[in-house]
Design a protein around this motif. Structure first.
Motif, PDB file in Angstrom:
ATOM      1  N   GLY A  79       0.678  -1.688  -0.262  1.00  0.00           N
ATOM      2  CA  GLY A  79       0.266  -0.344   0.086  1.00  0.00           C
ATOM      3  C   GLY A  79       1.065   1.181   0.002  1.00  0.00           C
ATOM      4  O   GLY A  79       0.295   1.800  -1.000  1.00  0.00           O
ATOM      5  N   ALA A  80       1.791   1.260   0.592  1.00  0.00           N
ATOM      6  CA  ALA A  80       3.272   2.161   1.083  1.00  0.00           C
ATOM      7  C   ALA A  80       3.379   2.524  -0.509  1.00  0.00           C
ATOM      8  O   ALA A  80       3.345   3.628  -1.420  1.00  0.00           O
ATOM      9  CB  ALA A  80       3.440   2.406   1.562  1.00  0.00           C
ATOM     10  N   SER A  81       4.080   1.506  -1.239  1.00  0.00           N
ATOM     11  CA  SER A  81       4.707   1.734  -2.407  1.00  0.00           C
ATOM     12  C   SER A  81       4.010   1.901  -2.989  1.00  0.00           C
ATOM     13  O   SER A  81       3.986   2.782  -4.595  1.00  0.00           O
ATOM     14  CB  SER A  81       5.379   0.198  -2.973  1.00  0.00           C
ATOM     15  OG  SER A  81       6.507  -0.257  -1.525  1.00  0.00           O
ATOM     16  N   LEU A  82       2.597   1.534  -3.775  1.00  0.00           N
ATOM     17  CA  LEU A  82       1.505   2.439  -4.524  1.00  0.00           C
ATOM     18  C   LEU A  82       1.639   3.836  -3.965  1.00  0.00           C
ATOM     19  O   LEU A  82       1.341   4.549  -5.077  1.00  0.00           O
ATOM     20  CB  LEU A  82      -0.075   1.847  -4.164  1.00  0.00           C
ATOM     21  CG  LEU A  82      -0.186  -0.150  -5.148  1.00  0.00           C
ATOM     22  CD1 LEU A  82      -1.151  -0.360  -4.727  1.00  0.00           C
ATOM     23  CD2 LEU A  82       0.301  -0.128  -5.946  1.00  0.00           C
ATOM     24  N   VAL A  83       0.804   4.066  -3.323  1.00  0.00           N
ATOM     25  CA  VAL A  83       0.714   5.505  -2.733  1.00  0.00           C
ATOM     26  C   VAL A  83       1.670   6.865  -3.410  1.00  0.00           C
ATOM     27  O   VAL A  83       2.185   7.478  -3.898  1.00  0.00           O
ATOM     28  CB  VAL A  83       0.366   6.154  -1.615  1.00  0.00           C
ATOM     29  CG1 VAL A  83      -0.075   7.203  -0.796  1.00  0.00           C
ATOM     30  CG2 VAL A  83      -1.456   5.119  -1.025  1.00  0.00           C
ATOM     31  N   VAL A  84       3.158   6.184  -2.570  1.00  0.00           N
ATOM     32  CA  VAL A  84       4.462   6.521  -2.660  1.00  0.00           C
ATOM     33  C   VAL A  84       5.167   7.289  -4.311  1.00  0.00           C
ATOM     34  O   VAL A  84       4.983   7.860  -5.179  1.00  0.00           O
ATOM     35  CB  VAL A  84       5.793   6.892  -1.906  1.00  0.00           C
ATOM     36  CG1 VAL A  84       6.775   7.211  -2.914  1.00  0.00           C
ATOM     37  CG2 VAL A  84       5.215   6.882  -0.849  1.00  0.00           C
ATOM     38  N   GLY A  85       4.431   5.937  -5.202  1.00  0.00           N
ATOM     39  CA  GLY A  85       4.805   5.664  -6.387  1.00  0.00           C
ATOM     40  C   GLY A  85       3.905   6.023  -7.732  1.00  0.00           C
ATOM     41  O   GLY A  85       3.798   7.266  -8.817  1.00  0.00           O
ATOM     42  N   PHE A  86       2.306   6.081  -6.993  1.00  0.00           N
ATOM     43  CA  PHE A  86       1.720   6.765  -7.873  1.00  0.00           C
ATOM     44  C   PHE A  86       1.820   8.514  -7.903  1.00  0.00           C
ATOM     45  O   PHE A  86       1.486   9.594  -8.272  1.00  0.00           O
ATOM     46  CB  PHE A  86       0.403   6.486  -7.497  1.00  0.00           C
ATOM     47  CG  PHE A  86      -0.307   5.208  -8.750  1.00  0.00           C
ATOM     48  CD1 PHE A  86       0.246   5.285  -9.330  1.00  0.00           C
ATOM     49  CD2 PHE A  86      -0.711   4.172  -7.474  1.00  0.00           C
ATOM     50  CE1 PHE A  86       0.191   3.842 -10.191  1.00  0.00           C
ATOM     51  CE2 PHE A  86      -1.288   3.294  -7.984  1.00  0.00           C
ATOM     52  CZ  PHE A  86      -0.665   2.578  -9.521  1.00  0.00           C
ATOM     53  N   TYR A  87       1.761   8.547  -6.147  1.00  0.00           N
ATOM     54  CA  TYR A  87       1.949  10.659  -6.560  1.00  0.00           C
ATOM     55  C   TYR A  87       2.994  11.026  -7.284  1.00  0.00           C
ATOM     56  O   TYR A  87       3.340  12.550  -7.689  1.00  0.00           O
ATOM     57  CB  TYR A  87       2.577  10.834  -5.143  1.00  0.00           C
ATOM     58  CG  TYR A  87       1.781  11.778  -4.563  1.00  0.00           C
ATOM     59  CD1 TYR A  87       1.041  12.980  -4.459  1.00  0.00           C
ATOM     60  CD2 TYR A  87       3.525  12.741  -4.070  1.00  0.00           C
ATOM     61  CE1 TYR A  87       1.255  14.472  -4.040  1.00  0.00           C
ATOM     62  CE2 TYR A  87       3.296  14.170  -3.972  1.00  0.00           C
ATOM     63  CZ  TYR A  87       1.910  15.201  -4.284  1.00  0.00           C
ATOM     64  OH  TYR A  87       2.221  16.040  -3.681  1.00  0.00           O
ATOM     65  N   ALA A  88       4.905  10.174  -7.155  1.00  0.00           N
ATOM     66  CA  ALA A  88       5.680  10.599  -7.451  1.00  0.00           C
ATOM     67  C   ALA A  88       5.504  11.167  -9.312  1.00  0.00           C
ATOM     68  O   ALA A  88       6.179  11.532  -9.814  1.00  0.00           O
ATOM     69  CB  ALA A  88       6.793   9.306  -7.008  1.00  0.00           C
ATOM     70  N   LEU A  89       4.595   9.109  -9.690  1.00  0.00           N
ATOM     71  CA  LEU A  89       4.506   9.789 -11.045  1.00  0.00           C
ATOM     72  C   LEU A  89       3.417  10.901 -11.337  1.00  0.00           C
ATOM     73  O   LEU A  89       4.052  11.442 -12.329  1.00  0.00           O
ATOM     74  CB  LEU A  89       4.013   8.306 -10.817  1.00  0.00           C
ATOM     75  CG  LEU A  89       3.591   8.104 -13.245  1.00  0.00           C
ATOM     76  CD1 LEU A  89       4.391   8.111 -13.695  1.00  0.00           C
ATOM     77  CD2 LEU A  89       2.902   6.965 -13.133  1.00  0.00           C
ATOM     78  N   GLY A  90       2.489  11.148 -10.308  1.00  0.00           N
ATOM     79  CA  GLY A  90       2.224  12.133 -11.180  1.00  0.00           C
ATOM     80  C   GLY A  90       2.518  13.435 -11.022  1.00  0.00           C
ATOM     81  O   GLY A  90       2.685  14.405 -11.750  1.00  0.00           O
ATOM     82  N   LEU A  91       3.302  13.820 -10.083  1.00  0.00           N
ATOM     83  CA  LEU A  91       4.447  14.789 -10.139  1.00  0.00           C
ATOM     84  C   LEU A  91       4.827  14.917 -11.329  1.00  0.00           C
ATOM     85  O   LEU A  91       5.487  15.982 -11.721  1.00  0.00           O
ATOM     86  CB  LEU A  91       5.322  15.280  -8.974  1.00  0.00           C
ATOM     87  CG  LEU A  91       4.052  15.876  -7.321  1.00  0.00           C
ATOM     88  CD1 LEU A  91       5.011  15.584  -6.331  1.00  0.00           C
ATOM     89  CD2 LEU A  91       3.792  16.868  -7.777  1.00  0.00           C
ATOM     90  N   ARG A  92       5.920  13.393 -11.455  1.00  0.00           N
ATOM     91  CA  ARG A  92       6.777  13.921 -12.959  1.00  0.00           C
ATOM     92  C   ARG A  92       5.757  14.470 -13.959  1.00  0.00           C
ATOM     93  O   ARG A  92       6.231  14.981 -14.327  1.00  0.00           O
ATOM     94  CB  ARG A  92       7.633  12.668 -12.537  1.00  0.00           C
ATOM     95  CG  ARG A  92       8.331  12.122 -13.904  1.00  0.00           C
ATOM     96  CD  ARG A  92       9.637  12.884 -14.318  1.00  0.00           C
ATOM     97  NE  ARG A  92      10.287  12.809 -14.884  1.00  0.00           N
ATOM     98  CZ  ARG A  92      10.874  13.594 -15.431  1.00  0.00           C
ATOM     99  NH1 ARG A  92      10.859  14.829 -15.086  1.00  0.00           N
ATOM    100  NH2 ARG A  92      11.564  13.612 -16.964  1.00  0.00           N
TER     101      ARG A  92
END
Length: 110
Positions: free
Chosen positions: A20-33
């Motif tokens: 869950g933490a990996s998904l949240v951080v990953g999607f947020y980082a991808l969104g910012l990028r």
């Protein structure tokens, strides 16, 4: 009285938290990028903090906004690519929120 630990349940919760933490951080980082690639660089206005946190001045904030605008103008992407990146950024943020809501739903159902 004997205390027993259900190790399988412990491992299940641990893995769910890591995923869950990996998904949240990953999607947020991808969104910012993708947001930056679309030319919508997020600039945060300075805030008044106390203690040891460094505060940037309004002059520094204006300089950062100017640099962000210049970087957005220099983007090698076409308008269609920028629009596609912006849609992808919003989709990533939606997936991030969905991952958080799914975690809350799982907690409520158990």
């Amino acid at each position: 009285m004997s205390i027993t630990i259900e190790w399988f349940a412990f491992v299940e919760v641990f893995l769910a938290a890591i995923v869950g933490a990996s998904l949240v951080v990953g999607f947020y980082a991808l969104g910012l990028r993708l947001l930056v690639r679309a030319g919508r660089i997020p600039v945060v206005a300075p805030a008044e903090f106390t203690d040891a946190i460094t505060i940037i001045s309004t002059k520094e904030a204006a300089r950062a906004e100017k640099a962000a605008a210049k970087a957005a103008r220099k983007s090698p992407l076409t308008d269609g690519q920028k629009r596609f990146a912006l849609v992808g950024a919003y989709a990533s943020f939606v997936l991030c929120a969905a991952a958080v809501l799914a975690g809350l739903l799982i907690l409520l159902l158990h």
